[in-house]
Motif scaffolding. Sequence first.
Motif, PDB file in Angstrom:
ATOM      1  N   ASN A  55      58.272  13.854  15.273  1.00 50.21           N
ATOM      2  CA  ASN A  55      58.826  13.798  13.915  1.00 50.21           C
ATOM      3  C   ASN A  55      58.582  15.098  13.163  1.00 50.21           C
ATOM      4  N   GLY A  56      57.402  15.698  13.378  1.00 50.09           N
ATOM      5  CA  GLY A  56      57.119  16.985  12.748  1.00 50.09           C
ATOM      6  C   GLY A  56      58.058  18.063  13.226  1.00 50.09           C
ATOM      7  N   ALA A  57      58.314  18.099  14.543  1.00 49.59           N
ATOM      8  CA  ALA A  57      59.227  19.097  15.105  1.00 49.59           C
ATOM      9  C   ALA A  57      60.631  18.926  14.543  1.00 49.59           C
ATOM     10  N   GLN A  58      61.093  17.691  14.476  1.00 52.24           N
ATOM     11  CA  GLN A  58      62.440  17.455  13.960  1.00 52.24           C
ATOM     12  C   GLN A  58      62.559  17.863  12.496  1.00 52.24           C
ATOM     13  N   PHE A  59      61.543  17.555  11.693  1.00 50.07           N
ATOM     14  CA  PHE A  59      61.563  17.943  10.289  1.00 50.07           C
ATOM     15  C   PHE A  59      61.594  19.460  10.138  1.00 50.07           C
ATOM     16  N   VAL A  60      60.703  20.152  10.863  1.00 51.49           N
ATOM     17  CA  VAL A  60      60.601  21.604  10.716  1.00 51.49           C
ATOM     18  C   VAL A  60      61.856  22.300  11.208  1.00 51.49           C
ATOM     19  N   ILE A  61      62.380  21.880  12.346  1.00 53.69           N
ATOM     20  CA  ILE A  61      63.580  22.520  12.890  1.00 53.69           C
ATOM     21  C   ILE A  61      64.769  22.297  11.964  1.00 53.69           C
ATOM     22  N   ASP A  62      64.907  21.098  11.417  1.00 53.32           N
ATOM     23  CA  ASP A  62      65.982  20.830  10.454  1.00 53.32           C
ATOM     24  C   ASP A  62      65.850  21.725   9.226  1.00 53.32           C
ATOM     25  N   ALA A 316      60.403  11.981   4.610  1.00 54.25           N
ATOM     26  CA  ALA A 316      61.289  11.715   5.747  1.00 54.25           C
ATOM     27  C   ALA A 316      60.810  10.560   6.615  1.00 54.25           C
ATOM     28  N   ASN A 317      59.488  10.333   6.654  1.00 54.67           N
ATOM     29  CA  ASN A 317      58.939   9.386   7.622  1.00 54.67           C
ATOM     30  C   ASN A 317      58.174   8.214   7.012  1.00 54.67           C
ATOM     31  N   GLY A 318      57.955   8.231   5.709  1.00 55.90           N
ATOM     32  CA  GLY A 318      57.284   7.122   5.054  1.00 55.90           C
ATOM     33  C   GLY A 318      55.794   7.090   5.256  1.00 55.90           C
ATOM     34  N   VAL A 319      55.212   8.160   5.796  1.00 58.64           N
ATOM     35  CA  VAL A 319      53.773   8.260   6.009  1.00 58.64           C
ATOM     36  C   VAL A 319      53.415   9.737   5.962  1.00 58.64           C
ATOM     37  N   TYR A 320      52.202  10.034   5.493  1.00 58.25           N
ATOM     38  CA  TYR A 320      51.818  11.445   5.392  1.00 58.25           C
ATOM     39  C   TYR A 320      51.577  12.038   6.788  1.00 58.25           C
ATOM     40  N   PRO A 321      51.717  13.353   6.950  1.00 56.44           N
ATOM     41  CA  PRO A 321      51.526  13.981   8.259  1.00 56.44           C
ATOM     42  C   PRO A 321      50.057  14.095   8.630  1.00 56.44           C
ATOM     43  N   VAL A 322      49.762  13.890   9.915  1.00 57.38           N
ATOM     44  CA  VAL A 322      48.405  14.050  10.447  1.00 57.38           C
ATOM     45  C   VAL A 322      48.409  15.206  11.446  1.00 57.38           C
ATOM     46  N   GLN A 323      47.347  15.317  12.223  1.00 62.62           N
ATOM     47  CA  GLN A 323      47.124  16.553  12.981  1.00 62.62           C
ATOM     48  C   GLN A 323      48.267  16.927  13.913  1.00 62.62           C
ATOM     49  N   ALA A 324      48.895  15.979  14.576  1.00 63.51           N
ATOM     50  CA  ALA A 324      49.945  16.321  15.530  1.00 63.51           C
ATOM     51  C   ALA A 324      51.120  17.000  14.846  1.00 63.51           C
ATOM     52  N   ALA A 325      51.498  16.506  13.664  1.00 61.61           N
ATOM     53  CA  ALA A 325      52.598  17.121  12.930  1.00 61.61           C
ATOM     54  C   ALA A 325      52.226  18.523  12.471  1.00 61.61           C
ATOM     55  N   TYR A 326      50.979  18.709  12.055  1.00 61.03           N
ATOM     56  CA  TYR A 326      50.527  20.037  11.634  1.00 61.03           C
ATOM     57  C   TYR A 326      50.495  21.001  12.816  1.00 61.03           C
ATOM     58  N   ARG A 327      50.009  20.524  13.943  1.00 68.71           N
ATOM     59  CA  ARG A 327      49.861  21.425  15.099  1.00 68.71           C
ATOM     60  C   ARG A 327      51.218  21.879  15.644  1.00 68.71           C
ATOM     61  N   ILE A 328      52.179  20.961  15.681  1.00 69.10           N
ATOM     62  CA  ILE A 328      53.485  21.385  16.193  1.00 69.10           C
ATOM     63  C   ILE A 328      54.196  22.269  15.179  1.00 69.10           C
ATOM     64  N   THR A 329      53.937  22.024  13.892  1.00 69.49           N
ATOM     65  CA  THR A 329      54.524  22.891  12.861  1.00 69.49           C
ATOM     66  C   THR A 329      53.991  24.310  12.994  1.00 69.49           C
TER      67      THR A 329
END
Length: 435
Positions: A55-62, A316-329
């Motif tokens: 989800n982090g990758a999709q948000f950032v790439i968009d 976008a996802n209804g929940v705050y981002p945690v480590q996986a979303a930060y790391r892929i960003t």
Amino acid sequence: MDHFRRANRALIVASVAAMSLPMAIPASAQETFKLGIVTFLSGPAADSFGVPARNGAQFVIDQLNKGSVPSPYEKVGFGGMKVEPVIIDENGGATKQVQELRNLYQRDNVDVVLGYISSGDCLAVAPIAEELKKMLVLMDCGTPRIFEEAKYNYVFRTAAHATMDNVGLVRYMKAKNIKMDTLSAINQDYAWGQDSRADFVAAAQQLYPNVKVQTDLLPKFGAGQYGTEISALVGAGSDVVYSSLWGGDLQAFVLQSAPRGLPKRSQLVFSAADHVLPPLGDKMPDGTIIGARGSYGLMSQKSPLNDWLFRGYEAANGVYPVQAAYRITQSILGLKAAVEKAMSKNGGKKPSTDEMVAAMTGLEWLSPGGLIQMKLADGHQAIQPIAFSRTKYNPDLKRVDLIDIQYFAAECVNPPPGVKSIEWIKGGMQGAKCN
């Protein structure tokens, strides 16, 4: 006269045809950047880690493709090239991932592969990328062994390895006067769990020289049931129970240990646990000491980049981002910085693999979790700052809050260049800059 009419007509036709041709535009605007992304989409690591990474990758790439990322990343895509993701499930084991990596490069013709959460998978795929002379960006996997046991030209890791998590955790415990005369541990029986356990125990022995290790458990990855292990930990009654469990394993362990009274008997310390806070909610015991493998999520510090990721991902996802979303960003933003650095040197053309490799080596860039610096492994391994905290359930917000947060500089918790992690720790962590 007819000759002149024919010549004039030919000139007019040629002029009209020329006017109808597209104007010459930079090569980058005519191309896309094809990015292979590998993360867990199924299995026990998916819900709390793999899917948030996706989800982090999709948000950032968009956002990149729209040109909506804050400075210094406001340029569309990668140097004007739209990013085209090809997303692959990491579930299935290392042998499967080796074949999937080959497919991404040779069948899907991706420009770069970015991803991987499992340390075992990272250890398996890194030599393949090197063999193929294709760029591989590891976004997470924690084992220090990747670059401490091998040298790579085409492989990078854009996040700090697990030594940071364990050294920082022990430093936090010491700063908060946590008693640790006795210690028990439970970690997964593969590279991540084994290396995390070794680093934590070694760091504990430096800062708590009289600590006694009691129960030391290594269940297999994905075990899911921990009744026997919890009985042993409760029976040991150690001051501290340490774990690097993650994903579904960590969730299961917390859910099974609380009714057995383990959190009341021992101080729980988890090196990489922020990602299970949203699904666990009030089932996470108050006062648990946790890390997030960086300055991420509820432990992140305010900045325009962090506000953009935190608010945008949550919306976008209804929940705050945690480590996986930060790391892929931070991986994607680092790759963008490398691509654009390479393009600034080659006249704006889409860079070759070797040009991207040269640009990424030793690179520094800003991320929502702070400054990322490729300082180890001859410029192929990142260091970064990290934070630790305690849990406290907030019934009004219906979420776990993090309190008593403390931040540690990258140079305080990572080994210096050229020194193996475990040797650095056992040598007294010489050269650490913790002011």
